[in-house]
Design an enzyme around this catalytic site. Structure first.
Site, PDB file in Angstrom:
ATOM      1  N   GLY A   2       0.653  -1.376   0.020  1.00  0.00           N
ATOM      2  CA  GLY A   2      -0.146  -0.022   0.103  1.00  0.00           C
ATOM      3  C   GLY A   2       0.832   1.241  -0.035  1.00  0.00           C
ATOM      4  O   GLY A   2       0.429   2.243  -0.712  1.00  0.00           O
ATOM      5  N   ASN A  92      -2.454 -10.450  -0.963  1.00  0.00           N
ATOM      6  CA  ASN A  92      -2.072 -11.716  -1.340  1.00  0.00           C
ATOM      7  C   ASN A  92      -3.506 -12.721  -0.919  1.00  0.00           C
ATOM      8  O   ASN A  92      -4.036 -12.464  -0.275  1.00  0.00           O
ATOM      9  CB  ASN A  92      -0.948 -12.173  -0.187  1.00  0.00           C
ATOM     10  CG  ASN A  92       0.576 -12.083  -0.774  1.00  0.00           C
ATOM     11  OD1 ASN A  92       0.778 -12.116  -1.952  1.00  0.00           O
ATOM     12  ND2 ASN A  92       1.534 -11.838   0.247  1.00  0.00           N
ATOM     13  N   LYS A 194      -0.443 -17.370  -8.538  1.00  0.00           N
ATOM     14  CA  LYS A 194       0.377 -16.647  -7.498  1.00  0.00           C
ATOM     15  C   LYS A 194       0.236 -17.281  -6.285  1.00  0.00           C
ATOM     16  O   LYS A 194       1.307 -17.860  -5.635  1.00  0.00           O
ATOM     17  CB  LYS A 194       0.233 -15.287  -7.512  1.00  0.00           C
ATOM     18  CG  LYS A 194       1.102 -14.624  -6.341  1.00  0.00           C
ATOM     19  CD  LYS A 194       0.916 -12.977  -6.239  1.00  0.00           C
ATOM     20  CE  LYS A 194       2.275 -12.696  -5.076  1.00  0.00           C
ATOM     21  NZ  LYS A 194       1.888 -11.142  -4.848  1.00  0.00           N
ATOM     22  N   ASN A 198       2.971 -19.245  -3.229  1.00  0.00           N
ATOM     23  CA  ASN A 198       2.847 -18.667  -1.866  1.00  0.00           C
ATOM     24  C   ASN A 198       2.316 -19.551  -0.631  1.00  0.00           C
ATOM     25  O   ASN A 198       2.553 -19.390   0.293  1.00  0.00           O
ATOM     26  CB  ASN A 198       1.995 -17.197  -1.898  1.00  0.00           C
ATOM     27  CG  ASN A 198       2.457 -16.065  -2.304  1.00  0.00           C
ATOM     28  OD1 ASN A 198       3.647 -15.952  -2.459  1.00  0.00           O
ATOM     29  ND2 ASN A 198       1.725 -14.864  -2.699  1.00  0.00           N
ATOM     30  N   ASN A 202       5.363 -19.087   2.238  1.00  0.00           N
ATOM     31  CA  ASN A 202       5.073 -18.459   3.085  1.00  0.00           C
ATOM     32  C   ASN A 202       4.752 -19.256   4.629  1.00  0.00           C
ATOM     33  O   ASN A 202       5.370 -18.963   5.674  1.00  0.00           O
ATOM     34  CB  ASN A 202       3.569 -17.494   2.808  1.00  0.00           C
ATOM     35  CG  ASN A 202       4.128 -16.133   2.204  1.00  0.00           C
ATOM     36  OD1 ASN A 202       4.391 -15.220   2.761  1.00  0.00           O
ATOM     37  ND2 ASN A 202       3.830 -16.304   1.055  1.00  0.00           N
ATOM     38  N   SER A 263       6.828 -12.606   2.837  1.00  0.00           N
ATOM     39  CA  SER A 263       5.706 -11.598   3.664  1.00  0.00           C
ATOM     40  C   SER A 263       5.420 -12.378   4.907  1.00  0.00           C
ATOM     41  O   SER A 263       5.363 -11.427   6.017  1.00  0.00           O
ATOM     42  CB  SER A 263       4.919 -11.153   2.866  1.00  0.00           C
ATOM     43  OG  SER A 263       3.997 -12.258   2.528  1.00  0.00           O
ATOM     44  N   GLU A 275      -1.235 -13.749   7.839  1.00  0.00           N
ATOM     45  CA  GLU A 275      -2.546 -13.972   6.678  1.00  0.00           C
ATOM     46  C   GLU A 275      -2.610 -15.376   6.412  1.00  0.00           C
ATOM     47  O   GLU A 275      -2.676 -15.702   5.099  1.00  0.00           O
ATOM     48  CB  GLU A 275      -2.400 -12.963   5.645  1.00  0.00           C
ATOM     49  CG  GLU A 275      -1.259 -13.002   4.950  1.00  0.00           C
ATOM     50  CD  GLU A 275      -1.069 -11.894   3.814  1.00  0.00           C
ATOM     51  OE1 GLU A 275      -2.183 -11.246   3.739  1.00  0.00           O
ATOM     52  OE2 GLU A 275       0.010 -11.641   3.250  1.00  0.00           O
TER      53      GLU A 275
END
Length: 316
Positions: A2, A92, A194, A198, A202, A263, A275
């Site tokens: 952002g 994401n 994607k 991830n 992640n 991330s 997340e």
């Protein structure tokens, strides 16, 4: 993400305002938004508030928060949007609107793992939504300070698929701000592809604390990730998102990132909520809807959830 998007839009001469909280709010109010890239820093003026009504209504509302915070911001997003404004999700994972009008065996499936009380579905009209996939990396070394590491590619798409005037306009807006923007005729394919990478890198990094090179350089961990990805590939095929690569091919590409921190690993190190639901729980939810068994996905979800609960970064 952002902060990076806001900084580049400001540099391009657009009027930008941002909803911010806590230390980020204080830092930007006091010293502006700092963008660091290619070894140089620049400070940019940015109007921020923690109250959506103070910022007014906008033609384009870019939602780039971490997924755990999103349902609580449904009302704020609605307040920020003008009557004909667009809400662009730049996050994401699988968004709550993923199957709206998608068709097939998951047609209009409401994803409780990412919108448990349907707050987002109620607050944001379906025809206001636009999706995106970000292929770039940035971090926040300190509040109000954005470090752009790599990449400028952004893919945009209509949730209902196809082309549109507003899709072209948003692509043009981002291109004018220096992004490599492109339109997709079916953004769900790009989101799922994607996610496919991830959803292993992640959570595994969050559990182990390892960077990409170490995870994929370990044969056993790599093989485990391949098993998870193979399950997800079959799930996608069942509801209509096909992936042409093999897990091994995708991991070979990902491994080129080297000693890269995901991330989620960055969130763990900063003790921020993770997340997990948008990256992994939602995949299990889709599989259950399709009547599919997912032992590898469920194992990774259980391990990561337990570890994150122990750290206080995921609800019990």
């Amino acid at each position: 993400m952002g902060g990076l998007i806001a900084a580049k839009l400001i540099q391009a001469g657009y009027q930008v305002k941002a909803l911010a909280r806590g230390q980020t709010l204080s830092a930007v109010r006091q010293g502006g938004l700092t963008l660091e890239q290619a070894g140089q820093q620049i400070k940019l003026p940015l109007k921020v508030s923690d109250q959506a009504r103070e910022l007014g209504q906008h033609d384009l509302v870019i939602v780039a928060v971490k997924a755990p915070a999103l349902p609580h911001l449904a009302e704020a997003i609605a307040q920020l949007r003008a009557d004909s404004g667009v809400v662009l999700t730049a996050m994401n994972g699988v968004p709550w609107w993923f199957f709206q009008g998608f068709g097939g065996p998951c047609s209009d499936l409401r994803l409780r793992s990412v919108d448990p009380d349907a707050a987002l579905d109620r607050a944001i009209p379906r025809d206001a939504l636009l999706g995106s996939v970000l292929h770039m990396s940035a971090s926040t070394p300190s509040p109000g300070h954005v470090l752009h590491a790599m990449g400028t590619r952004v893919i945009f798409g209509e949730p209902q698929g196809g082309a549109s005037q507003r899709l072209d306009e948003v692509c043009g807006l981002f291109r004018s701000a220096g992004f490599a923007a492109e339109a997709s005729l079916r953004i769900q394919d790009d989101i799922w592809f994607k996610l496919w990478g991830n959803m292993t890198m992640n959570p595994v990094s969050a559990i182990t604390g390892a960077t990409i090179d170490k995870m994929l350089g370990d044969p056993e961990v790599n093989r485990f990730c391949v098993s998870v990805m193979q399950e997800a590939k079959v799930i996608g095929e069942r509801f209509g998102c096909l992936i042409q690569q093999s897990p091994e091919q995708r991991n070979a590409v990902t491994k080129q990132l080297g000693a890269f921190k995901t991330s989620m690993l960055q969130d763990v190190e900063a003790m921020r909520p993770v997340e997990l639901d948008a990256l992994l729980t939602v995949v299990q939810e889709i599989a259950k809807h399709l009547g599919m068994d997912t032992p590898w996905i469920s194992a990774l979800l259980g391990l990561c959830r337990l570890r994150m609960q122990g750290l206080g970064l995921y609800p019990n």
